[in-house]
Design a protein around this motif. Sequence first.
Motif, PDB file in Angstrom:
ATOM      1  N   VAL A  92       0.842  -1.195   0.000  1.00  0.00           N
ATOM      2  CA  VAL A  92       0.000   0.000   0.000  1.00  0.00           C
ATOM      3  C   VAL A  92       0.880   1.248   0.000  1.00  0.00           C
ATOM      4  O   VAL A  92       0.584   2.223  -0.705  1.00  0.00           O
ATOM      5  N   ALA A  93       1.956   1.215   0.745  1.00  0.00           N
ATOM      6  CA  ALA A  93       2.881   2.346   0.744  1.00  0.00           C
ATOM      7  C   ALA A  93       3.430   2.577  -0.663  1.00  0.00           C
ATOM      8  O   ALA A  93       3.504   3.726  -1.128  1.00  0.00           O
ATOM      9  N   ALA A  94       3.759   1.510  -1.368  1.00  0.00           N
ATOM     10  CA  ALA A  94       4.270   1.638  -2.732  1.00  0.00           C
ATOM     11  C   ALA A  94       3.192   2.169  -3.680  1.00  0.00           C
ATOM     12  O   ALA A  94       3.472   3.002  -4.545  1.00  0.00           O
ATOM     13  N   PHE A  95       1.958   1.714  -3.527  1.00  0.00           N
ATOM     14  CA  PHE A  95       0.855   2.168  -4.399  1.00  0.00           C
ATOM     15  C   PHE A  95       0.529   3.633  -4.183  1.00  0.00           C
ATOM     16  O   PHE A  95       0.218   4.355  -5.120  1.00  0.00           O
ATOM     17  N   THR A  96       0.545   4.064  -2.916  1.00  0.00           N
ATOM     18  CA  THR A  96       0.019   5.385  -2.562  1.00  0.00           C
ATOM     19  C   THR A  96       1.083   6.463  -2.412  1.00  0.00           C
ATOM     20  O   THR A  96       0.759   7.645  -2.455  1.00  0.00           O
ATOM     21  N   GLY A  97       2.321   6.060  -2.168  1.00  0.00           N
ATOM     22  CA  GLY A  97       3.358   7.044  -1.880  1.00  0.00           C
ATOM     23  C   GLY A  97       3.375   7.470  -0.423  1.00  0.00           C
ATOM     24  O   GLY A  97       4.191   8.291  -0.017  1.00  0.00           O
ATOM     25  N   LEU A  98       2.459   6.928   0.370  1.00  0.00           N
ATOM     26  CA  LEU A  98       2.440   7.210   1.804  1.00  0.00           C
ATOM     27  C   LEU A  98       3.420   6.281   2.498  1.00  0.00           C
ATOM     28  O   LEU A  98       3.684   5.180   2.031  1.00  0.00           O
ATOM     29  N   THR A  99       3.935   6.701   3.632  1.00  0.00           N
ATOM     30  CA  THR A  99       4.822   5.825   4.386  1.00  0.00           C
ATOM     31  C   THR A  99       3.995   4.868   5.244  1.00  0.00           C
ATOM     32  O   THR A  99       2.826   5.130   5.544  1.00  0.00           O
ATOM     33  N   ALA A 100       4.608   3.776   5.651  1.00  0.00           N
ATOM     34  CA  ALA A 100       3.946   2.834   6.554  1.00  0.00           C
ATOM     35  C   ALA A 100       3.576   3.549   7.859  1.00  0.00           C
ATOM     36  O   ALA A 100       2.509   3.302   8.424  1.00  0.00           O
ATOM     37  N   HIS A 101       4.447   4.436   8.300  1.00  0.00           N
ATOM     38  CA  HIS A 101       4.161   5.207   9.522  1.00  0.00           C
ATOM     39  C   HIS A 101       2.872   6.026   9.351  1.00  0.00           C
ATOM     40  O   HIS A 101       2.024   6.063  10.249  1.00  0.00           O
ATOM     41  N   THR A 102       2.730   6.686   8.207  1.00  0.00           N
ATOM     42  CA  THR A 102       1.533   7.496   7.949  1.00  0.00           C
ATOM     43  C   THR A 102       0.292   6.615   7.904  1.00  0.00           C
ATOM     44  O   THR A 102      -0.750   6.973   8.471  1.00  0.00           O
TER      45      THR A 102
END
Length: 151
Positions: A32-42
């Motif tokens: 999901v982080a790769a798909f969205t550009g969000l970090t796992a922390h976010t």
Amino acid sequence: MDTTSTRTDTCAGPPHVDRRPDGQDSYTISEVAAFTGLTAHTLRWYERIGLMPHIDRSHTGQRRYSNRDLDWLDLVGKLRLTGMPVADMVRYAELVREGDDTYGERYELLEATRRDVRARIAELQDTLSVLDRKINFYADAGRALASERPR
């Protein structure tokens, strides 16, 4: 306003299937982080503050995101781009989870955000006009200087 349960809040519009593997509906946090550009922390923070709905877990406790979760994250990304405060995004998420009886409140929240976005767009258009005038001034001045120079 019709608030019957025959209407569905689709969250974000058409899904971005081009980013997702065909036939898959279970993703790890790193995917999901790769798909969205969000970090796992976010992503974890979104869940902790109530911006994300309950995320399913595998038998080992790892988060498993669905396509619906990705659609929701797409909407959250759009809301972030509007400048909507996080507290308002969390409130919107709460209203969605509460069900169809909250359509009116959701409408008002999104309508207020749209007004803010339109005001920002108007400010940016005014700023763009100023930039255009300055660019034209310098382009004209540059041509005038070039024509005065000896060859």
